[in-house]
Write a protein that holds these residues in place. Structure first.
Motif, PDB file in Angstrom:
ATOM      1  N   GLU A  81      29.478  -3.962  -5.189  1.00 54.12           N
ATOM      2  CA  GLU A  81      30.228  -3.709  -6.414  1.00 54.12           C
ATOM      3  C   GLU A  81      30.325  -4.971  -7.280  1.00 54.12           C
ATOM      4  OE1 GLU A  81      34.565  -1.817  -7.776  1.00 54.12           O
ATOM      5  OE2 GLU A  81      34.158  -2.280  -5.663  1.00 54.12           O
ATOM      6  N   GLU A  82      30.054  -4.821  -8.558  1.00 50.40           N
ATOM      7  CA  GLU A  82      30.119  -5.937  -9.505  1.00 50.40           C
ATOM      8  C   GLU A  82      31.581  -6.179  -9.880  1.00 50.40           C
ATOM      9  OE1 GLU A  82      29.661  -8.965 -11.197  1.00 50.40           O
ATOM     10  OE2 GLU A  82      27.636  -8.125 -10.946  1.00 50.40           O
ATOM     11  N   LEU A  83      32.094  -7.308  -9.417  1.00 44.98           N
ATOM     12  CA  LEU A  83      33.506  -7.625  -9.648  1.00 44.98           C
ATOM     13  C   LEU A  83      33.687  -8.941 -10.385  1.00 44.98           C
ATOM     14  CD1 LEU A  83      34.814  -6.507  -6.146  1.00 44.98           C
ATOM     15  CD2 LEU A  83      35.332  -5.386  -8.322  1.00 44.98           C
ATOM     16  N   GLY A  84      32.590  -9.474 -10.936  1.00 40.71           N
ATOM     17  CA  GLY A  84      32.677 -10.686 -11.739  1.00 40.71           C
ATOM     18  C   GLY A  84      32.557 -11.968 -10.955  1.00 40.71           C
ATOM     19  N   GLY A  85      32.367 -11.879  -9.664  1.00 39.34           N
ATOM     20  CA  GLY A  85      32.230 -13.083  -8.847  1.00 39.34           C
ATOM     21  C   GLY A  85      30.789 -13.508  -8.709  1.00 39.34           C
ATOM     22  N   ARG A  86      30.570 -14.498  -7.872  1.00 41.22           N
ATOM     23  CA  ARG A  86      29.235 -15.042  -7.693  1.00 41.22           C
ATOM     24  C   ARG A  86      28.395 -14.115  -6.824  1.00 41.22           C
ATOM     25  NH1 ARG A  86      27.379 -20.386  -4.342  1.00 41.22           N
ATOM     26  NH2 ARG A  86      25.164 -20.307  -4.906  1.00 41.22           N
ATOM     27  N   ARG A  87      27.163 -13.881  -7.271  1.00 40.41           N
ATOM     28  CA  ARG A  87      26.199 -13.094  -6.520  1.00 40.41           C
ATOM     29  C   ARG A  87      25.060 -14.018  -6.093  1.00 40.41           C
ATOM     30  NH1 ARG A  87      27.208  -7.660  -7.581  1.00 40.41           N
ATOM     31  NH2 ARG A  87      25.198  -7.085  -6.675  1.00 40.41           N
ATOM     32  N   PRO A  88      24.317 -13.674  -5.029  1.00 36.82           N
ATOM     33  CA  PRO A  88      23.213 -14.544  -4.609  1.00 36.82           C
ATOM     34  C   PRO A  88      22.101 -14.559  -5.656  1.00 36.82           C
ATOM     35  CG  PRO A  88      23.184 -12.477  -3.387  1.00 36.82           C
ATOM     36  CD  PRO A  88      24.467 -12.487  -4.161  1.00 36.82           C
ATOM     37  N   ASP A  89      21.590 -15.747  -5.948  1.00 34.47           N
ATOM     38  CA  ASP A  89      20.482 -15.825  -6.897  1.00 34.47           C
ATOM     39  C   ASP A  89      19.199 -15.360  -6.208  1.00 34.47           C
ATOM     40  OD1 ASP A  89      19.592 -17.977  -5.304  1.00 34.47           O
ATOM     41  OD2 ASP A  89      20.679 -19.421  -6.546  1.00 34.47           O
ATOM     42  N   ASP A 103      36.843  -9.164  -3.463  1.00 36.04           N
ATOM     43  CA  ASP A 103      35.412  -9.304  -3.758  1.00 36.04           C
ATOM     44  C   ASP A 103      34.722  -9.949  -2.559  1.00 36.04           C
ATOM     45  OD1 ASP A 103      32.924  -9.702  -4.797  1.00 36.04           O
ATOM     46  OD2 ASP A 103      33.535 -11.197  -6.292  1.00 36.04           O
ATOM     47  N   GLY A 104      34.248  -9.117  -1.639  1.00 38.87           N
ATOM     48  CA  GLY A 104      33.585  -9.631  -0.449  1.00 38.87           C
ATOM     49  C   GLY A 104      32.252 -10.275  -0.739  1.00 38.87           C
ATOM     50  N   LEU A 105      31.612  -9.852  -1.828  1.00 40.90           N
ATOM     51  CA  LEU A 105      30.297 -10.405  -2.149  1.00 40.90           C
ATOM     52  C   LEU A 105      30.374 -11.896  -2.433  1.00 40.90           C
ATOM     53  CD1 LEU A 105      27.325  -9.946  -2.584  1.00 40.90           C
ATOM     54  CD2 LEU A 105      27.818  -9.162  -4.913  1.00 40.90           C
ATOM     55  N   THR A 106      31.441 -12.342  -3.066  1.00 39.04           N
ATOM     56  CA  THR A 106      31.612 -13.780  -3.312  1.00 39.04           C
ATOM     57  C   THR A 106      31.633 -14.551  -1.988  1.00 39.04           C
ATOM     58  OG1 THR A 106      32.776 -13.518  -5.407  1.00 39.04           O
ATOM     59  CG2 THR A 106      33.283 -15.495  -4.122  1.00 39.04           C
ATOM     60  N   THR A 107      32.319 -14.014  -0.993  1.00 38.86           N
ATOM     61  CA  THR A 107      32.397 -14.680   0.307  1.00 38.86           C
ATOM     62  C   THR A 107      31.048 -14.669   1.016  1.00 38.86           C
ATOM     63  OG1 THR A 107      34.733 -14.062   0.477  1.00 38.86           O
ATOM     64  CG2 THR A 107      33.622 -14.696   2.524  1.00 38.86           C
TER      65      THR A 107
END
Length: 800
Positions: free
Chosen positions: A598-606, A696-700
């Motif tokens: 889910e796109e929550l505005g945090g950092r995603r892997p490049d 936002d688990g994706l940031t972690t």
């Protein structure tokens, strides 16, 4: 007794766990000590006491009934009926006596024969309770080990304070004639003990000795149960010889058959894993005494008390760094804790002493199917899996696997409620106006029968995806209703339509069914066991459950009371590529979070970081190309907001678990990797979506990947992940508390089996002044769902 003080009569009805625990002999001895006249009897599961004496003596008698009750008794209510019935003696041979003949004394106080007639009195709740089995007591252990005692080396020694109860009962009231001991008439010496008020076996229904009780038998191969190669002590010798030769034996325990092997023999352990179809899930190890426990693990005083208590559960303890080499490496691979337990019966004690080493003692079944209790089935199935069967001729009436417990945050907690705990009754804070049968979930299945303010959680069944488990559930539920003399009027079930427990409820007409959301049931299970009826902040973390909006939940903060809830916060969502297949293959979840979280505005892997992950897959890249397509398109990939799936993803990205062959394996390995490591938390953040706070688990996960690429050791990253989830959870609770004013927090759901996370979150919140509750008497995992369902249904029915 002074002659100028007028005597009065009282009739009391005592409810609770008061049968099979020596309560009638206790009531008799206490009355004799105080010089009172009267009688005591079992009547349909309730103890009735008619007593005559001075008011002062009666007041002392009633107070001591509560204060000095036998160790296995649990009195929930003493009701006084003003109209005292005439005290009459039922002669031996009358209805329901069994061996319960009246026992006269000079004071005129009698133990009367039991009756199955319903007890009178409008205040009485007609709900007889069945006592759980109790582990071997110290007195019986001493007898078994004493060469001069007539019960020396007798594997079925028991007394009022220990031995089989729930597993041998056919019906109530609890008399020998209504148990599987009915086929073993008492010899003259055992009968003398049974009738002697000064003896600790006074009215102990399972009492036995080598002359009149059950006997061991040894058989090999899938032979018929009536073909024995050895009996008595020789049967035990055959079994020990097989263990010493590296074999696997089947053992008939209290609540079912068990598979046993030498825990120090790597080849024996590997073979046991093969026959059980259990490649990696940890095994429990039975040792002779607490000294043997201390040699293997660092145990606290609370853990020692849990290990040696009457329930005798498997207790998860922290092994010594040097303790694991004492056991075969395959006993508990990659697990942060070691499951240890003490002998539950004299048979286990004798086997351990003769073998002279720790033994794996695990349920006699193939993975996730019910434990075997029938002798013919054992001969057919376990006979083919083992090198022989050490059985006996006492039938098992009810299936009870071993319980599992631990001490977390200083509190003893049950993770599997079975032998030793079930079917002990629990209180409901809001009484059920109609009898309920709560059907439970799918995994770690239990059911709950609720009547009025009492709830009985049935034995652990296993995974309901197996037909045998579903049949065992149905059989146990019918048996429990019969024994407790209750016919359920309402079926309570999960929202998920594909759970077999839900499908079982569809056999009931719609007006007699009630659905309860999975995570509400988790939180209600915790609140209800602590007697809480007001709103709480419920932190429900597990693998997944069907949410109220039709999507899959598993990382939720709820504002809940027993009848309703509102969702306040959740974890960020990600697709589950292939549905349930993503649970078995954690790397699927990891790729799904990275590619389609889910796109929550945090950092995603490049792109470069993501490419590093794909490069590590190697020759499986085509397979995971398909996984990515499923995740990105949403095809056969339901969205889930799950703490459990986030743990899976982290474990996979750290290379700890690609394929999980048991529930929670990835999380177990992640916790084990973090053992004893201190670390600063990974980055985490909380966003807002549609009025909900969202973690936002994706940031972690992105930070996890970045640090791993930079060479940070895996144990440090595993610890940092736990710290991030703990800090984020604390912040979610604080913000929800600020919004609602609620300061009581319930932590429930399978993820809270993670000891590191539980202690970190509970400690942080308590430091902030919150009241933090965890499941203690019912499991935090799905084994507690049925109790939560019953609590919710009772509250809803009570309010119309």
């Amino acid at each position: 007794m002074s002659s100028d003080v007028e005597e009065v009569a009282r009739h009391w009805q005592v409810r609770g766990t008061v049968q099979g625990v020596g309560f009638r002999p206790f009531a008799y001895r206490l009355a004799t000590e105080l010089g009172l006249s009267g009688s005591v009897r079992n009547r349909a599961g309730v103890v009735e006491i008619d007593v005559v004496g001075t008011p002062a003596a009666l007041a002392e008698y009633r107070a001591r009934l509560l204060a000095d009750a036998p160790p296995l008794a649990a009195i929930s209510e003493i009701t006084e009926i003003t109209e005292i019935p005439e005290i009459t003696e039922i002669p031996e041979g009358g209805r329901g006596t069994g061996t319960g003949a009246p026992v006269p004394d000079g004071t005129g106080f009698l133990i009367l024969a039991s009756s199955d007639d319903p007890a009178s009195g409008p205040a009485l709740t007609p709900f007889p309770e069945v006592p759980p089995d109790a582990g071997m007591c110290d007195a019986c252990r001493a007898e078994v080990l004493d060469p001069a005692d007539r019960r020396h080396d007798y594997p079925f020694t028991n007394c009022t304070d220990c031995g089989p109860r729930a597993t041998i009962i056919d019906d109530l009231p609890y008399d020998r004639a209504r148990t599987s001991m009915a086929g073993f008439p008492l010899c003259s010496r055992c009968r003398a003990e049974y009738l002697d008020p000064a003896d600790r076996r006074f009215h102990a229904e399972p009492v036995a000795c080598p002359d009149c009780g059950p006997q061991l038998v040894w058989r090999t191969g899938p032979c018929l149960p009536d073909r024995a190669e050895a009996v008595g002590p020789q049967a035990l010798e055959f079994a020990v010889r097989r263990l010493e030769d590296g074999g696997v034996i089947a053992l008939k325990g209290l609540g079912g058959y068990q598979l046993v092997c030498d825990a120090t023999d790597g080849e024996a352990v590997a073979r046991l894993r093969t026959v059980k179809r259990r490649p990696h899930k940890p095994f429990a190890v039975m040792v002779e005494d607490l000294a043997a426990v201390r040699a293997l693990a660092c145990v606290t005083g609370a853990e020692e008390r849990l290990l040696s208590g009457s329930a005798r559960p498997i207790v998860l303890v922290r092994p010594w760094p040097a303790g694991r080499p004492l056991l075969a490496p395959g006993v508990a691979p990659d697990a942060p804790r070691l499951g240890l337990f003490l002998p539950t019966t004299p048979l286990h004690l004798l086997l351990l002493r003769a073998a002279g080493r720790p033994l794996i003692v695990t349920s006699g079944n193939v993975a996730d199917t019910p434990i075997v209790i029938d002798d013919e089935e054992a001969a057919e199935t376990l006979g083919r899996l083992s090198d022989g069967i050490l059985a006996h001729d006492r039938p098992i009436r009810a299936r009870y696997d071993d319980s599992v417990a631990r001490v977390v945050h200083g509190r003893p907690t049950v993770l599997r409620r079975a032998r030793g705990y079930a079917p002990g009754a629990l209180d409901l804070p809001i009484a059920a106006p109609r009898p309920l049968l709560a059907m439970g979930a799918q995994l770690k299945h239990t059911f709950t029968l609720a009547v009025g303010g009492h709830a009985v959680v049935g034995p652990h069944t296993g995974d309901l995806s197996h037909l045998a488990a579903l049949e065992a559930f149905d059989e146990a539920a019918r048996r429990m209703q019969r024994v407790h003399r209750v016919q359920a009027e309402v079926a309570v079930h999960d929202l998920h339509p594909d759970y077999l427990s839900t499908k079982a409820a569809t056999a009931w007409e719609p007006a007699r069914r009630m659905a309860v959301q999975h995570h509400h049931a988790h939180i209600a299970s915790c609140a209800a066991e602590h007697g809480i009826t007001e709103p709480v902040l419920g932190v429900a973390y597990d693998g997944l459950g069907l949410g109220a909006d039709g999507t899959l939940w598993g990382g939720e903060v709820l504002l809940a009371d027993l009848s309703s809830f509102r969702r306040l916060a959740r974890f960020g969502t990600a697709p589950m590529p292939g549905g349930e297949a993503a649970v078995r293959h954690p790397l699927r979840m990891a790729l799904s979070y990275l590619a389609a979280g889910e796109e929550l505005g945090g950092r995603r892997p490049d792109r470069e970081l993501f490419a590093d992950v794909l490069a590590g897959i190697g020759d499986r890249e085509p397979e995971y190309d398909r996984v990515l397509r499923l995740a990105r398109t949403g095809t056969r990939s339901p969205l889930v907001s799950s703490a459990g799936r986030l743990f899976d993803a982290a474990a996979a990205l750290l290379g700890l678990c690609d394929h999980a062959d048991y529930e929670g394996q990835a999380a177990v390995r992640l916790e084990a990797a973090s053992q004893g490591v201190l670390a600063e938390p990974l980055p985490w953040r909380i966003a807002e979506r549609s009025g909900l706070r969202v973690l936002d688990g994706l940031t972690t996960l992105t930070a996890l990947l970045t640090h791993r690429r930079d060479g940070v050791p895996v144990p440090e990253l595993a610890a940092a992940f736990h710290e991030a989830l703990a800090r984020a959870t604390g912040e979610l609770v604080r913000t929800c508390a600020a919004d609602t004013g609620v300061r009581t927090v319930c932590l429930s759901g399978g993820v809270w089996q993670n000891q590191r996370l539980t202690e970190a979150v509970a400690g942080e919140l308590e430091d902030d002044g919150f009241r933090v509750l965890i499941n203690e008497r019912v499991p935090t995992n799905d084994g507690g769902i049925s109790f939560g369902q019953a609590a919710v249904a009772a509250a809803r029915l009570a309010t119309g």
